[in-house]
Design a protein around this motif. Structure first.
Motif, PDB file in Angstrom:
ATOM      1  N   PHE A  53       1.849   1.691  -3.573  1.00 35.11           N
ATOM      2  CA  PHE A  53       0.654   2.115  -4.303  1.00 35.11           C
ATOM      3  C   PHE A  53       0.392   3.608  -4.066  1.00 35.11           C
ATOM      4  O   PHE A  53       0.146   4.365  -5.011  1.00 35.11           O
ATOM      5  CB  PHE A  53      -0.545   1.275  -3.836  1.00 35.11           C
ATOM      6  CG  PHE A  53      -1.835   1.566  -4.548  1.00 35.11           C
ATOM      7  CD1 PHE A  53      -2.111   0.977  -5.773  1.00 35.11           C
ATOM      8  CD2 PHE A  53      -2.797   2.399  -3.978  1.00 35.11           C
ATOM      9  CE1 PHE A  53      -3.314   1.219  -6.428  1.00 35.11           C
ATOM     10  CE2 PHE A  53      -3.998   2.646  -4.618  1.00 35.11           C
ATOM     11  CZ  PHE A  53      -4.254   2.058  -5.851  1.00 35.11           C
ATOM     12  N   CYS A 108       0.823  -1.216   0.000  1.00 33.02           N
ATOM     13  CA  CYS A 108       0.000   0.000   0.000  1.00 33.02           C
ATOM     14  C   CYS A 108       0.853   1.260   0.000  1.00 33.02           C
ATOM     15  O   CYS A 108       0.458   2.265  -0.594  1.00 33.02           O
ATOM     16  CB  CYS A 108      -0.965  -0.016   1.187  1.00 33.02           C
ATOM     17  SG  CYS A 108      -2.444  -0.989   0.836  1.00 33.02           S
ATOM     18  N   TYR A 138      -3.068  -0.221 -13.309  1.00 34.14           N
ATOM     19  CA  TYR A 138      -3.644  -1.151 -12.332  1.00 34.14           C
ATOM     20  C   TYR A 138      -4.922  -1.819 -12.838  1.00 34.14           C
ATOM     21  O   TYR A 138      -5.206  -2.964 -12.470  1.00 34.14           O
ATOM     22  CB  TYR A 138      -3.912  -0.442 -11.005  1.00 34.14           C
ATOM     23  CG  TYR A 138      -2.633  -0.143 -10.256  1.00 34.14           C
ATOM     24  CD1 TYR A 138      -1.959  -1.149  -9.575  1.00 34.14           C
ATOM     25  CD2 TYR A 138      -2.074   1.132 -10.258  1.00 34.14           C
ATOM     26  CE1 TYR A 138      -0.775  -0.895  -8.910  1.00 34.14           C
ATOM     27  CE2 TYR A 138      -0.897   1.397  -9.586  1.00 34.14           C
ATOM     28  CZ  TYR A 138      -0.244   0.389  -8.912  1.00 34.14           C
ATOM     29  OH  TYR A 138       0.931   0.630  -8.262  1.00 34.14           O
ATOM     30  N   LEU A 170      -2.324  -6.818  -3.245  1.00 27.22           N
ATOM     31  CA  LEU A 170      -2.070  -5.583  -2.485  1.00 27.22           C
ATOM     32  C   LEU A 170      -1.793  -5.934  -1.031  1.00 27.22           C
ATOM     33  O   LEU A 170      -2.629  -6.538  -0.361  1.00 27.22           O
ATOM     34  CB  LEU A 170      -3.268  -4.643  -2.602  1.00 27.22           C
ATOM     35  CG  LEU A 170      -3.122  -3.263  -1.966  1.00 27.22           C
ATOM     36  CD1 LEU A 170      -2.018  -2.457  -2.662  1.00 27.22           C
ATOM     37  CD2 LEU A 170      -4.439  -2.507  -2.045  1.00 27.22           C
ATOM     38  N   LEU A 208      -8.060   3.316  -4.886  1.00 31.00           N
ATOM     39  CA  LEU A 208      -8.191   1.869  -4.725  1.00 31.00           C
ATOM     40  C   LEU A 208      -9.633   1.423  -4.944  1.00 31.00           C
ATOM     41  O   LEU A 208      -9.869   0.392  -5.572  1.00 31.00           O
ATOM     42  CB  LEU A 208      -7.706   1.436  -3.332  1.00 31.00           C
ATOM     43  CG  LEU A 208      -7.839  -0.055  -3.034  1.00 31.00           C
ATOM     44  CD1 LEU A 208      -7.089  -0.904  -4.067  1.00 31.00           C
ATOM     45  CD2 LEU A 208      -7.337  -0.356  -1.622  1.00 31.00           C
ATOM     46  N   THR A 233      -5.831   7.857  -1.568  1.00 33.41           N
ATOM     47  CA  THR A 233      -5.412   6.491  -1.879  1.00 33.41           C
ATOM     48  C   THR A 233      -6.606   5.549  -1.837  1.00 33.41           C
ATOM     49  O   THR A 233      -6.770   4.687  -2.704  1.00 33.41           O
ATOM     50  CB  THR A 233      -4.321   6.021  -0.895  1.00 33.41           C
ATOM     51  OG1 THR A 233      -3.221   6.934  -0.946  1.00 33.41           O
ATOM     52  CG2 THR A 233      -3.835   4.629  -1.231  1.00 33.41           C
ATOM     53  N   GLN A 234      -7.451   5.724  -0.834  1.00 29.21           N
ATOM     54  CA  GLN A 234      -8.633   4.876  -0.719  1.00 29.21           C
ATOM     55  C   GLN A 234      -9.572   5.075  -1.904  1.00 29.21           C
ATOM     56  O   GLN A 234     -10.130   4.107  -2.434  1.00 29.21           O
ATOM     57  CB  GLN A 234      -9.368   5.157   0.591  1.00 29.21           C
ATOM     58  CG  GLN A 234      -8.622   4.670   1.807  1.00 29.21           C
ATOM     59  CD  GLN A 234      -9.400   4.903   3.084  1.00 29.21           C
ATOM     60  OE1 GLN A 234     -10.617   4.803   3.119  1.00 29.21           O
ATOM     61  NE2 GLN A 234      -8.680   5.204   4.151  1.00 29.21           N
TER      62      GLN A 234
END
Length: 189
Positions: free
Chosen positions: A69, A66, A89, A97, A113, A109-110
């Motif tokens: 990422f 993470c 991705y 991950l 994702l 980031t969330q």
């Protein structure tokens, strides 16, 4: 290669997770998304990397932590290459991950994702994630992301029992060419 299914020490604490990871690496996508949960040093990364090592030759596979990422995302934002980041991705067949707990409270980031997860899941791609705990127990996660991350199978990996710890240490002793006496290995376990 250090991270393979053959050199993973199986015990009561990790057998379920091992079987699911092995099935996924053999192409059985019924278990995707898979979330491997457990404390540090219980084998989550080993299983993710074993999947990567087994699938890399015949499927577009990516293993990423993470933190990696997140760094990739922020470099893409800074360099105005967010579309390339997303495409990178979203075009994988196997997405691995590691360390989900590291994005707690990281909204950008969330969000990234969430969109990648949705796209991969929509197209039946393989998703395997690891975390120290289920995201709903860690907190500071977007509820939509928690729902997605916990939508599949959750395989908890507990700390190994004494006999499994001893087998792990014995294996490392042999693999690394050490000559540590059994009584010392027992104390270490």
């Amino acid at each position: 290669q250090e991270y393979t299914f053959d050199n993973f020490i199986i015990g009561d604490n990790n057998n379920f997770a091992f079987k699911l990871a092995r099935a996924i690496s053999d192409g059985d996508n019924r278990y995707s998304p898979l979330l491997l949960c457990g404390g540090g040093g219980v084998g989550k990364t080993h299983l993710l990397r074993a999947i990567e090592n087994k699938t890399l030759a015949h499927k577009k596979t990516i293993y990423v932590t993470c933190n990696e990422f997140t760094n990739h995302l922020f470099k893409a934002i800074k360099s105005h290459t967010s579309n390339q980041f997303r495409d990178f991705y979203q075009t994988v067949e196997v997405f691995l991950l590691d360390d989900l707990q590291d994005i707690a409270g990281k909204d950008a980031t969330q969000e990234a994702l969430l969109h990648i997860f949705d796209r991969l899941n929509e197209f039946g791609k393989t998703i395997v994630l690891s975390s120290s705990s289920v995201p709903s127990k860690i907190g500071h996660y977007d509820s939509r992301l928690v729902s997605r991350l916990e939508s599949g199978i959750i395989a908890e990996i507990n700390k190994p029992e004494m006999d499994n710890r001893l087998r792990i240490i014995q294996k490392k002793n042999l693999t690394n060419g050490y000559n540590i006496p059994d009584d010392i290995l027992g104390l270490l376990a």
